[in-house]
Design a protein around this motif. Structure first.
Motif, PDB file in Angstrom:
ATOM      1  N   LYS A   6      82.422  57.285  15.460  1.00 25.54           N
ATOM      2  CA  LYS A   6      81.541  58.430  15.660  1.00 25.54           C
ATOM      3  C   LYS A   6      80.262  57.975  16.345  1.00 25.54           C
ATOM      4  O   LYS A   6      79.864  56.816  16.237  1.00 25.54           O
ATOM      5  CB  LYS A   6      81.196  59.060  14.311  1.00 25.54           C
ATOM      6  CG  LYS A   6      82.401  59.570  13.552  1.00 25.54           C
ATOM      7  CD  LYS A   6      82.002  60.026  12.184  1.00 25.54           C
ATOM      8  CE  LYS A   6      83.235  60.415  11.366  1.00 25.54           C
ATOM      9  NZ  LYS A   6      82.868  60.735   9.991  1.00 25.54           N
ATOM     10  N   LEU A   7      79.612  58.913  17.010  1.00 29.62           N
ATOM     11  CA  LEU A   7      78.366  58.630  17.702  1.00 29.62           C
ATOM     12  C   LEU A   7      77.190  59.004  16.796  1.00 29.62           C
ATOM     13  O   LEU A   7      77.160  60.103  16.238  1.00 29.62           O
ATOM     14  CB  LEU A   7      78.290  59.424  19.006  1.00 29.62           C
ATOM     15  CG  LEU A   7      77.091  59.161  19.903  1.00 29.62           C
ATOM     16  CD1 LEU A   7      77.066  57.710  20.377  1.00 29.62           C
ATOM     17  CD2 LEU A   7      77.120  60.107  21.088  1.00 29.62           C
ATOM     18  N   PHE A   8      76.237  58.090  16.636  1.00 28.64           N
ATOM     19  CA  PHE A   8      75.048  58.306  15.816  1.00 28.64           C
ATOM     20  C   PHE A   8      73.814  58.044  16.659  1.00 28.64           C
ATOM     21  O   PHE A   8      73.860  57.258  17.612  1.00 28.64           O
ATOM     22  CB  PHE A   8      75.032  57.352  14.619  1.00 28.64           C
ATOM     23  CG  PHE A   8      76.116  57.605  13.626  1.00 28.64           C
ATOM     24  CD1 PHE A   8      75.897  58.435  12.539  1.00 28.64           C
ATOM     25  CD2 PHE A   8      77.364  57.021  13.770  1.00 28.64           C
ATOM     26  CE1 PHE A   8      76.899  58.680  11.616  1.00 28.64           C
ATOM     27  CE2 PHE A   8      78.370  57.250  12.852  1.00 28.64           C
ATOM     28  CZ  PHE A   8      78.132  58.086  11.772  1.00 28.64           C
ATOM     29  N   TYR A   9      72.713  58.700  16.297  1.00 26.45           N
ATOM     30  CA  TYR A   9      71.431  58.352  16.899  1.00 26.45           C
ATOM     31  C   TYR A   9      70.455  57.991  15.801  1.00 26.45           C
ATOM     32  O   TYR A   9      70.623  58.384  14.649  1.00 26.45           O
ATOM     33  CB  TYR A   9      70.891  59.469  17.797  1.00 26.45           C
ATOM     34  CG  TYR A   9      70.350  60.694  17.115  1.00 26.45           C
ATOM     35  CD1 TYR A   9      68.982  60.869  16.959  1.00 26.45           C
ATOM     36  CD2 TYR A   9      71.194  61.690  16.643  1.00 26.45           C
ATOM     37  CE1 TYR A   9      68.464  62.009  16.356  1.00 26.45           C
ATOM     38  CE2 TYR A   9      70.701  62.823  16.042  1.00 26.45           C
ATOM     39  CZ  TYR A   9      69.327  62.977  15.900  1.00 26.45           C
ATOM     40  OH  TYR A   9      68.828  64.093  15.290  1.00 26.45           O
ATOM     41  N   PHE A  10      69.472  57.193  16.176  1.00 26.12           N
ATOM     42  CA  PHE A  10      68.502  56.727  15.190  1.00 26.12           C
ATOM     43  C   PHE A  10      67.103  56.761  15.774  1.00 26.12           C
ATOM     44  O   PHE A  10      66.921  56.757  16.996  1.00 26.12           O
ATOM     45  CB  PHE A  10      68.842  55.313  14.703  1.00 26.12           C
ATOM     46  CG  PHE A  10      68.804  54.255  15.775  1.00 26.12           C
ATOM     47  CD1 PHE A  10      67.643  53.543  16.042  1.00 26.12           C
ATOM     48  CD2 PHE A  10      69.941  53.957  16.507  1.00 26.12           C
ATOM     49  CE1 PHE A  10      67.609  52.566  17.016  1.00 26.12           C
ATOM     50  CE2 PHE A  10      69.921  52.978  17.486  1.00 26.12           C
ATOM     51  CZ  PHE A  10      68.760  52.282  17.738  1.00 26.12           C
ATOM     52  N   VAL A  11      66.127  56.820  14.881  1.00 23.17           N
ATOM     53  CA  VAL A  11      64.723  56.805  15.271  1.00 23.17           C
ATOM     54  C   VAL A  11      64.009  55.754  14.437  1.00 23.17           C
ATOM     55  O   VAL A  11      64.143  55.730  13.210  1.00 23.17           O
ATOM     56  CB  VAL A  11      64.052  58.183  15.073  1.00 23.17           C
ATOM     57  CG1 VAL A  11      62.571  58.130  15.429  1.00 23.17           C
ATOM     58  CG2 VAL A  11      64.755  59.242  15.903  1.00 23.17           C
ATOM     59  N   LEU A  12      63.272  54.885  15.111  1.00 21.80           N
ATOM     60  CA  LEU A  12      62.462  53.868  14.464  1.00 21.80           C
ATOM     61  C   LEU A  12      60.994  54.156  14.731  1.00 21.80           C
ATOM     62  O   LEU A  12      60.638  54.579  15.831  1.00 21.80           O
ATOM     63  CB  LEU A  12      62.760  52.476  15.040  1.00 21.80           C
ATOM     64  CG  LEU A  12      64.184  51.973  15.019  1.00 21.80           C
ATOM     65  CD1 LEU A  12      64.259  50.642  15.753  1.00 21.80           C
ATOM     66  CD2 LEU A  12      64.667  51.821  13.611  1.00 21.80           C
ATOM     67  N   VAL A  59      75.735  62.498  15.808  1.00 27.11           N
ATOM     68  CA  VAL A  59      75.602  63.447  16.912  1.00 27.11           C
ATOM     69  C   VAL A  59      76.796  64.388  16.859  1.00 27.11           C
ATOM     70  O   VAL A  59      77.942  63.956  16.951  1.00 27.11           O
ATOM     71  CB  VAL A  59      75.561  62.733  18.277  1.00 27.11           C
ATOM     72  CG1 VAL A  59      75.510  63.736  19.413  1.00 27.11           C
ATOM     73  CG2 VAL A  59      74.377  61.783  18.346  1.00 27.11           C
ATOM     74  N   ASN A  60      76.525  65.652  16.659  1.00 26.41           N
ATOM     75  CA  ASN A  60      77.568  66.679  16.636  1.00 26.41           C
ATOM     76  C   ASN A  60      77.331  67.604  17.813  1.00 26.41           C
ATOM     77  O   ASN A  60      76.646  68.605  17.700  1.00 26.41           O
ATOM     78  CB  ASN A  60      77.533  67.466  15.319  1.00 26.41           C
ATOM     79  CG  ASN A  60      77.968  66.624  14.148  1.00 26.41           C
ATOM     80  OD1 ASN A  60      78.948  65.903  14.244  1.00 26.41           O
ATOM     81  ND2 ASN A  60      77.233  66.694  13.053  1.00 26.41           N
ATOM     82  N   GLY A  61      77.879  67.263  18.934  1.00 26.76           N
ATOM     83  CA  GLY A  61      77.667  68.064  20.131  1.00 26.76           C
ATOM     84  C   GLY A  61      76.593  67.457  20.992  1.00 26.76           C
ATOM     85  O   GLY A  61      76.820  66.493  21.682  1.00 26.76           O
ATOM     86  N   GLU A  62      75.395  67.983  20.896  1.00 22.96           N
ATOM     87  CA  GLU A  62      74.290  67.462  21.690  1.00 22.96           C
ATOM     88  C   GLU A  62      73.079  67.232  20.799  1.00 22.96           C
ATOM     89  O   GLU A  62      73.034  67.713  19.674  1.00 22.96           O
ATOM     90  CB  GLU A  62      73.933  68.424  22.818  1.00 22.96           C
ATOM     91  CG  GLU A  62      73.505  69.793  22.336  1.00 22.96           C
ATOM     92  CD  GLU A  62      73.225  70.743  23.486  1.00 22.96           C
ATOM     93  OE1 GLU A  62      72.068  71.169  23.605  1.00 22.96           O
ATOM     94  OE2 GLU A  62      74.164  71.048  24.243  1.00 22.96           O
ATOM     95  N   PHE A  63      72.110  66.481  21.313  1.00 22.79           N
ATOM     96  CA  PHE A  63      70.899  66.276  20.532  1.00 22.79           C
ATOM     97  C   PHE A  63      69.708  66.108  21.452  1.00 22.79           C
ATOM     98  O   PHE A  63      69.838  65.730  22.612  1.00 22.79           O
ATOM     99  CB  PHE A  63      71.043  65.080  19.584  1.00 22.79           C
ATOM    100  CG  PHE A  63      70.481  63.786  20.085  1.00 22.79           C
ATOM    101  CD1 PHE A  63      69.218  63.384  19.685  1.00 22.79           C
ATOM    102  CD2 PHE A  63      71.199  62.971  20.931  1.00 22.79           C
ATOM    103  CE1 PHE A  63      68.690  62.185  20.132  1.00 22.79           C
ATOM    104  CE2 PHE A  63      70.674  61.777  21.381  1.00 22.79           C
ATOM    105  CZ  PHE A  63      69.418  61.374  20.979  1.00 22.79           C
TER     106      PHE A  63
END
Length: 72
Positions: A6-12, A59-63
């Motif tokens: 799955k595709l994930f995004y993260f913020v630091l 990420v579910n679709g777009e972000f």
């Protein structure tokens, strides 16, 4: 795309090395099997003594992610 991942995004949050104030944010994406693996990968590869993990989400679709200067 990595197969079956799955595709994930993260913020630091990035901190000033002397003052400790937030000076920026880093946004990235990665593939992982689940959110626990994604968090582990981020911590191993992207966290330093001057940054902290704000969040990881699939990420579910777009972000889209916007940071305004006053929101740092």
């Amino acid at each position: 795309m990595e197969e079956n991942k799955k595709l994930f995004y993260f913020v630091l949050k990035q901190y000033h090395h002397r003052q400790g104030t937030v000076i920026g944010k880093t946004v990235g994406v990665l593939y992982a099997n689940d959110i626990d693996e994604a968090e582990r990968i981020v911590c191993e590869k992207h966290i330093s003594e001057f940054s902290t993990l704000e969040f990881v989400e699939e990420v579910n679709g777009e972000f889209s992610y916007t940071v305004y200067r006053s929101a740092l």
